[in-house]
Motif scaffolding. Structure first.
Motif, mmCIF file in Angstrom:
data_model
loop_
_atom_site.group_PDB
_atom_site.id
_atom_site.type_symbol
_atom_site.label_atom_id
_atom_site.label_comp_id
_atom_site.label_asym_id
_atom_site.label_seq_id
_atom_site.Cartn_x
_atom_site.Cartn_y
_atom_site.Cartn_z
ATOM 1 N N ASN A 80 0.765 -0.905 0.185
ATOM 2 C CA ASN A 80 0.050 -0.029 0.031
ATOM 3 C C ASN A 80 0.864 1.119 -0.050
ATOM 4 N N THR A 81 2.257 1.008 -0.070
ATOM 5 C CA THR A 81 2.770 1.833 -0.627
ATOM 6 C C THR A 81 3.370 2.354 -2.144
ATOM 7 N N LEU A 82 4.329 1.228 -2.100
ATOM 8 C CA LEU A 82 5.011 0.909 -3.386
ATOM 9 C C LEU A 82 3.428 0.099 -3.834
ATOM 10 N N LEU A 83 3.335 -0.704 -3.540
ATOM 11 C CA LEU A 83 2.133 -1.433 -4.514
ATOM 12 C C LEU A 83 0.538 -0.858 -4.102
ATOM 13 N N ARG A 84 -0.511 -1.202 -5.099
ATOM 14 C CA ARG A 84 -1.830 -0.613 -5.253
ATOM 15 C C ARG A 84 -1.935 -1.779 -4.514
ATOM 16 N N GLY A 85 -1.808 -2.092 -2.950
ATOM 17 C CA GLY A 85 -2.783 -3.318 -2.692
ATOM 18 C C GLY A 85 -1.533 -3.868 -0.908
ATOM 19 N N ASP A 86 -1.911 -4.682 -0.666
ATOM 20 C CA ASP A 86 -0.784 -5.249 -0.264
ATOM 21 C C ASP A 86 -0.710 -6.998 -0.384
ATOM 22 N N SER A 87 0.645 -7.466 -0.633
ATOM 23 C CA SER A 87 0.986 -8.555 -1.353
ATOM 24 C C SER A 87 0.618 -9.733 -0.499
ATOM 25 N N ASP A 88 0.899 -9.882 1.071
ATOM 26 C CA ASP A 88 0.614 -10.827 2.446
ATOM 27 C C ASP A 88 -0.809 -11.099 1.064
ATOM 28 N N HIS A 89 -1.733 -10.474 1.715
ATOM 29 C CA HIS A 89 -2.845 -10.416 1.742
ATOM 30 C C HIS A 89 -3.822 -10.848 -0.102
ATOM 31 N N ALA A 90 -2.884 -10.512 -1.050
ATOM 32 C CA ALA A 90 -2.846 -10.825 -2.359
ATOM 33 C C ALA A 90 -3.015 -12.010 -2.432
ATOM 34 N N TRP A 91 -1.266 -12.675 -1.989
ATOM 35 C CA TRP A 91 -1.224 -13.906 -1.694
ATOM 36 C C TRP A 91 -1.831 -15.075 -1.395
ATOM 37 N N GLY A 92 -2.465 -14.801 -0.709
ATOM 38 C CA GLY A 92 -3.584 -15.155 0.310
ATOM 39 C C GLY A 92 -4.746 -15.701 -0.431
ATOM 40 N N GLU A 93 -4.886 -14.326 -0.956
ATOM 41 C CA GLU A 93 -6.649 -14.794 -2.206
ATOM 42 C C GLU A 93 -5.787 -15.327 -3.201
ATOM 43 N N PHE A 94 -4.374 -15.445 -3.796
ATOM 44 C CA PHE A 94 -3.887 -16.131 -4.678
ATOM 45 C C PHE A 94 -3.820 -17.930 -4.776
ATOM 46 N N ILE A 95 -3.459 -17.956 -3.644
ATOM 47 C CA ILE A 95 -3.277 -19.758 -3.373
ATOM 48 C C ILE A 95 -4.807 -20.620 -3.271
ATOM 49 N N GLY A 120 0.486 -6.172 -11.908
ATOM 50 C CA GLY A 120 -1.095 -4.630 -12.316
ATOM 51 C C GLY A 120 -0.545 -3.760 -10.683
ATOM 52 N N MET A 121 -0.132 -3.901 -9.835
ATOM 53 C CA MET A 121 0.199 -3.571 -8.474
ATOM 54 C C MET A 121 1.811 -3.052 -8.003
ATOM 55 N N MET A 122 2.234 -2.839 -9.435
ATOM 56 C CA MET A 122 3.293 -2.289 -8.724
ATOM 57 C C MET A 122 3.321 -0.400 -9.351
ATOM 58 N N LEU A 123 3.086 0.031 -8.182
ATOM 59 C CA LEU A 123 2.579 1.407 -9.109
ATOM 60 C C LEU A 123 3.522 1.986 -9.515
ATOM 61 N N PRO A 124 3.707 2.987 -11.025
ATOM 62 C CA PRO A 124 4.947 3.815 -12.073
ATOM 63 C C PRO A 124 5.161 4.290 -11.435
ATOM 64 N N GLU A 141 -9.712 -11.720 8.068
ATOM 65 C CA GLU A 141 -9.772 -11.030 9.433
ATOM 66 C C GLU A 141 -8.143 -10.551 9.768
ATOM 67 N N PHE A 142 -7.785 -11.065 9.443
ATOM 68 C CA PHE A 142 -6.164 -10.377 9.782
ATOM 69 C C PHE A 142 -6.195 -9.021 9.331
ATOM 70 N N TYR A 143 -6.357 -9.380 7.737
ATOM 71 C CA TYR A 143 -5.703 -7.656 7.346
ATOM 72 C C TYR A 143 -7.109 -6.573 7.724
ATOM 73 N N GLU A 144 -8.173 -6.785 7.962
ATOM 74 C CA GLU A 144 -8.687 -5.779 8.823
ATOM 75 C C GLU A 144 -8.121 -5.484 10.587
ATOM 76 N N HIS A 145 -7.183 -6.532 10.893
ATOM 77 C CA HIS A 145 -6.366 -6.351 12.102
ATOM 78 C C HIS A 145 -5.278 -5.698 12.061
ATOM 79 N N TYR A 146 -4.784 -5.969 10.819
ATOM 80 C CA TYR A 146 -3.710 -5.183 10.102
ATOM 81 C C TYR A 146 -3.677 -3.929 10.290
ATOM 82 N N LYS A 147 -4.855 -3.330 9.228
ATOM 83 C CA LYS A 147 -4.928 -2.337 9.427
ATOM 84 C C LYS A 147 -5.675 -1.055 10.235
#
Length: 220
Positions: free
Chosen positions: A10-25, A87-91, A42-48
């Motif tokens: 959510n800084t250099l990426l448009r989104g969270d790579s950890d959460h996206a990996w979970g969705e992907f697997i 697609g998440m890497m911010l130009p 649930e973990f992602y909401e607690h992180y935020k």
């Protein structure tokens, strides 16, 4: 020489790579979707919210690394890089990293997300130094446990100091130091650098940055 540190998700990426990996697997059937997806969210909401039980989260997120054969993990990650991360890497993020590299600054990406997920992403940004939570390995297989101190909250300070010490440096070795982050979880390290920068910040970090006179920027 100056030092530029970047958070990743959510800084250099448009989104969270950890959460996206979970969705992907989940999508690829590598884990039980019914069980994994709800806990991942649930973990992602607690992180935020800044209320994450990081030890419990690490046990959760690293369990698939131990359960899935390494060759399969590597194949999944290669697909993940192409189908999700590209697609998440911010130009504008890539341009900012390149600006610091071209200036001759020492650059590192400092992320709580584990190094299996993030090290290839860091390399894709052209950065050589990845300070991330380390997934332990034995005999070439992940154990499902972290190695050493996670790079989370105050842990980022310790991990950055240890990294700099390995180079015979410290934060005072630099005329200017930057840390770019979106998250309230990074307030400890942001408070130590000479140039803290809130990047598309969450409400708590934005309020703190505005009160403290820190720079607030958008890379989106």
């Amino acid at each position: 020489m100056n030092l530029a540190l970047f958070d990743l998700d959510n800084t250099l990426l448009r989104g969270d790579s950890d959460h996206a990996w979970g969705e992907f697997i989940c999508e690829r059937g590598a884990v039980n979707r019914a069980e994994y997806e709800a806990r991942n969210n649930e973990f992602y909401e607690h992180y935020k919210a800044g209320t994450l039980d990081n030890a419990a989260f690490l046990r959760f997120v690293m369990a698939p690394l131990a359960a899935i054969p390494r060759a399969q993990l590597d194949a999944l990650h290669a697909e993940f890089m192409q189908s999700r991360i590209a697609g998440m890497m911010l130009p504008q993020g890539q341009a900012l990293v390149r600006k610091h590299l071209d200036a001759g600054d020492l650059v590192a990406i400092v992320t709580a997300t584990n190094a299996f997920i993030t090290a290839p992403i860091v390399r894709a940004f052209g950065v050589s130094h990845c300070i991330a939570t380390i997934p332990a390995q034995e005999n070439g297989r992940f154990t499902g446990e972290p190695r050493g101190l996670p790079a989370f909250k105050e842990g980022k300070i310790t991990r950055v100091n240890t990294w700099l010490e390995s180079l015979a440096l410290n934060l005072q070795s630099f005329d200017k130091t930057w840390f770019y982050s979106d998250s309230l979880n990074d307030l400890p390290l942001l408070s130590l650098v000479t140039n803290p920068v809130a990047v598309d910040p969450d409400p708590t970090l934005r309020a703190h940055a505005e009160k403290s006179g820190w720079s607030v920027i958008s890379l989106r």
